[in-house]
Design an enzyme around this catalytic site. Sequence first.
Site, PDB file in Angstrom:
ATOM      1  N   HIS A  87       0.865  -1.179   0.000  1.00 54.20           N
ATOM      2  CA  HIS A  87       0.000   0.000   0.000  1.00 54.20           C
ATOM      3  C   HIS A  87       0.900   1.228   0.000  1.00 54.20           C
ATOM      4  O   HIS A  87       1.548   1.517   1.006  1.00 54.20           O
ATOM      5  CB  HIS A  87      -0.908   0.007   1.235  1.00 54.20           C
ATOM      6  CG  HIS A  87      -1.784  -1.200   1.348  1.00 54.20           C
ATOM      7  ND1 HIS A  87      -3.070  -1.228   0.867  1.00 54.20           N
ATOM      8  CD2 HIS A  87      -1.539  -2.424   1.883  1.00 54.20           C
ATOM      9  CE1 HIS A  87      -3.592  -2.427   1.097  1.00 54.20           C
ATOM     10  NE2 HIS A  87      -2.684  -3.169   1.714  1.00 54.20           N
TER      11      HIS A  87
ATOM     12  N   ASN B 237      -6.955   0.373  -2.650  1.00 52.99           N
ATOM     13  CA  ASN B 237      -7.764   1.147  -1.703  1.00 52.99           C
ATOM     14  C   ASN B 237      -7.219   2.569  -1.615  1.00 52.99           C
ATOM     15  O   ASN B 237      -6.551   2.962  -0.656  1.00 52.99           O
ATOM     16  CB  ASN B 237      -7.848   0.465  -0.332  1.00 52.99           C
ATOM     17  CG  ASN B 237      -6.509  -0.013   0.203  1.00 52.99           C
ATOM     18  OD1 ASN B 237      -5.515  -0.069  -0.518  1.00 52.99           O
ATOM     19  ND2 ASN B 237      -6.483  -0.344   1.462  1.00 52.99           N
TER      20      ASN B 237
ATOM     21  N   HIS C 126      -8.856 -10.474  -0.922  1.00 48.84           N
ATOM     22  CA  HIS C 126      -8.841 -10.225   0.517  1.00 48.84           C
ATOM     23  C   HIS C 126     -10.041 -10.991   1.061  1.00 48.84           C
ATOM     24  O   HIS C 126     -11.185 -10.616   0.808  1.00 48.84           O
ATOM     25  CB  HIS C 126      -8.975  -8.728   0.773  1.00 48.84           C
ATOM     26  CG  HIS C 126      -9.133  -8.360   2.216  1.00 48.84           C
ATOM     27  ND1 HIS C 126      -8.125  -7.756   2.938  1.00 48.84           N
ATOM     28  CD2 HIS C 126     -10.182  -8.474   3.071  1.00 48.84           C
ATOM     29  CE1 HIS C 126      -8.544  -7.527   4.172  1.00 48.84           C
ATOM     30  NE2 HIS C 126      -9.788  -7.952   4.275  1.00 48.84           N
TER      31      HIS C 126
ATOM     32  N   HIS D 170      -2.561 -12.585   2.061  1.00 49.46           N
ATOM     33  CA  HIS D 170      -2.174 -12.622   3.481  1.00 49.46           C
ATOM     34  C   HIS D 170      -2.911 -13.667   4.344  1.00 49.46           C
ATOM     35  O   HIS D 170      -3.608 -13.327   5.292  1.00 49.46           O
ATOM     36  CB  HIS D 170      -2.320 -11.244   4.119  1.00 49.46           C
ATOM     37  CG  HIS D 170      -3.600 -10.499   3.842  1.00 49.46           C
ATOM     38  ND1 HIS D 170      -4.857 -11.051   3.908  1.00 49.46           N
ATOM     39  CD2 HIS D 170      -3.801  -9.198   3.509  1.00 49.46           C
ATOM     40  CE1 HIS D 170      -5.771 -10.144   3.635  1.00 49.46           C
ATOM     41  NE2 HIS D 170      -5.155  -9.005   3.385  1.00 49.46           N
TER      42      HIS D 170
ATOM     43  N   ASN E  48      -4.526  -6.469   9.818  1.00 48.18           N
ATOM     44  CA  ASN E  48      -5.663  -7.280   9.385  1.00 48.18           C
ATOM     45  C   ASN E  48      -5.262  -8.120   8.180  1.00 48.18           C
ATOM     46  O   ASN E  48      -4.909  -7.556   7.149  1.00 48.18           O
ATOM     47  CB  ASN E  48      -6.846  -6.379   9.032  1.00 48.18           C
ATOM     48  CG  ASN E  48      -8.110  -7.164   8.772  1.00 48.18           C
ATOM     49  OD1 ASN E  48      -8.269  -8.265   9.272  1.00 48.18           O
ATOM     50  ND2 ASN E  48      -9.010  -6.603   7.981  1.00 48.18           N
TER      51      ASN E  48
ATOM     52  N   ASP F  77       2.451  -6.879   2.755  1.00 52.73           N
ATOM     53  CA  ASP F  77       1.272  -6.086   3.117  1.00 52.73           C
ATOM     54  C   ASP F  77       1.710  -4.791   3.801  1.00 52.73           C
ATOM     55  O   ASP F  77       1.128  -4.354   4.794  1.00 52.73           O
ATOM     56  CB  ASP F  77       0.325  -6.883   4.010  1.00 52.73           C
ATOM     57  CG  ASP F  77      -1.058  -6.244   4.128  1.00 52.73           C
ATOM     58  OD1 ASP F  77      -1.334  -5.253   3.423  1.00 52.73           O
ATOM     59  OD2 ASP F  77      -1.874  -6.727   4.944  1.00 52.73           O
TER      60      ASP F  77
ATOM     61  N   HIS G  10       0.615   4.146   8.020  1.00 50.05           N
ATOM     62  CA  HIS G  10      -0.358   5.111   8.513  1.00 50.05           C
ATOM     63  C   HIS G  10       0.400   6.238   9.207  1.00 50.05           C
ATOM     64  O   HIS G  10       1.597   6.115   9.491  1.00 50.05           O
ATOM     65  CB  HIS G  10      -1.335   4.466   9.504  1.00 50.05           C
ATOM     66  CG  HIS G  10      -2.232   3.443   8.899  1.00 50.05           C
ATOM     67  ND1 HIS G  10      -3.307   3.767   8.104  1.00 50.05           N
ATOM     68  CD2 HIS G  10      -2.224   2.082   8.978  1.00 50.05           C
ATOM     69  CE1 HIS G  10      -3.927   2.673   7.717  1.00 50.05           C
ATOM     70  NE2 HIS G  10      -3.286   1.629   8.235  1.00 50.05           N
TER      71      HIS G  10
END
Length: 405
Positions: free
Chosen positions: A49, A81, A165, A218, A263, A290, A294
């Site tokens: 990400h 996302n 996912h 994952h 997650n 993954d 943040h």
Amino acid sequence: MGIKTDIFEKIGMNEFLPEVDSALFCPTALSGCSDNIIALPGFCDVHVHFREPGFSYKEKISTGSRAAARGGYTAVCTMPNLDPVPDSVESLRVQRDIIARDAVIDVLPYGAITVGERGERLADLEGMAADAVAFSDDGRGVQDEEMMREAMTRAKKLGKLIVAHCEDNSLLRGGYIHDGAYARAHGHRGICSESEWRPIKRDIELCMQTGCGYHVCHISTKESVALIREAKARGVDITCETAPHYLVMDDSDLQEDGRFKMNPPLRDKADREALIQGIQDGTIDMIATDHAPHSAEEKSRGLEKSAFGIVGIETAFPILYTKLVKTGVITLERLMELLAVNPRKRFNIPMKKGDYSVWDLDREFVVDPGEFLSMGRATPFEGWRLSGVCLLTVKDGKAVYQLNQ
């Protein structure tokens, strides 16, 4: 300085054997090196990400790709996302333009399965097929069975993978860590294992019906490993990944800190042991990070209220080398299959002779998030002493990371 290159022969990649140019190294990077310096093929991470467009306060294509280069990666696949969600040719182009401008390695974007990743109607799979590495609604499971069946049918015609996912929202019940001993002892709401493995079971049947190539993101549970192992034995076109943290940690390692929240969550010891068996016997095809950065504020709210996600692309190889190769769990050759060979084969991402990294396998360091090139700092590995320091990463013959530069 002698640089070992025999790993390329051992994993059947002789044609990609690099000609390492000592001029590419930062001069001070080689001071104090051990005798155990090795060139490795450029790693490929099919699950990252990089947060741009839409969330550049967390990460950018520029910072994420430089962090990946520091970790030895020369190719990554970015999850959808984002804002805008890449669910059409136009919205996908927004991300592709940033990649063309700012990426220092190959950054290959996913297209979303559904419009806005909302699970209500399918995205423009046909329009995006030429530019998307595969299709995924990562971060959200496709809840509707018929929606997933149609997605698989269309992806099959396009020769593209569906990358899932797997999460059944009806089973989450507000959970945020594994529904295990730690959750019960500390009064936390748990996420049950069934929320992961039940959608995998559903999708395996859909994959058999449609013939679509299917890849599971994952995986974290022993039931997921068993289902995928059985599906492969039945000839289903299925692959899967797990992440470093699921292989070296379990819920007994949890602390009351947001840097332990991801997650799927860290599961229990039996799940971790099943995942290790899965990478040993070939059930698990690859390891992806993954990498999910943040802001510091978003990760400062404890286990319950912090955002899901940790960073890991700069520490993946040292973690796996220290905890799995040096301890004899897997060989270095097997680790290269998991990090470099299998991801490229499954996702049709070419390897290039000028893509490699050079590591001092005996040099130790302590994980310090303050030194990360990623904008993200939340890692459960903070303070761990590891072996393996990247001295150089080369992409298309050009140095894209140099230690001490």
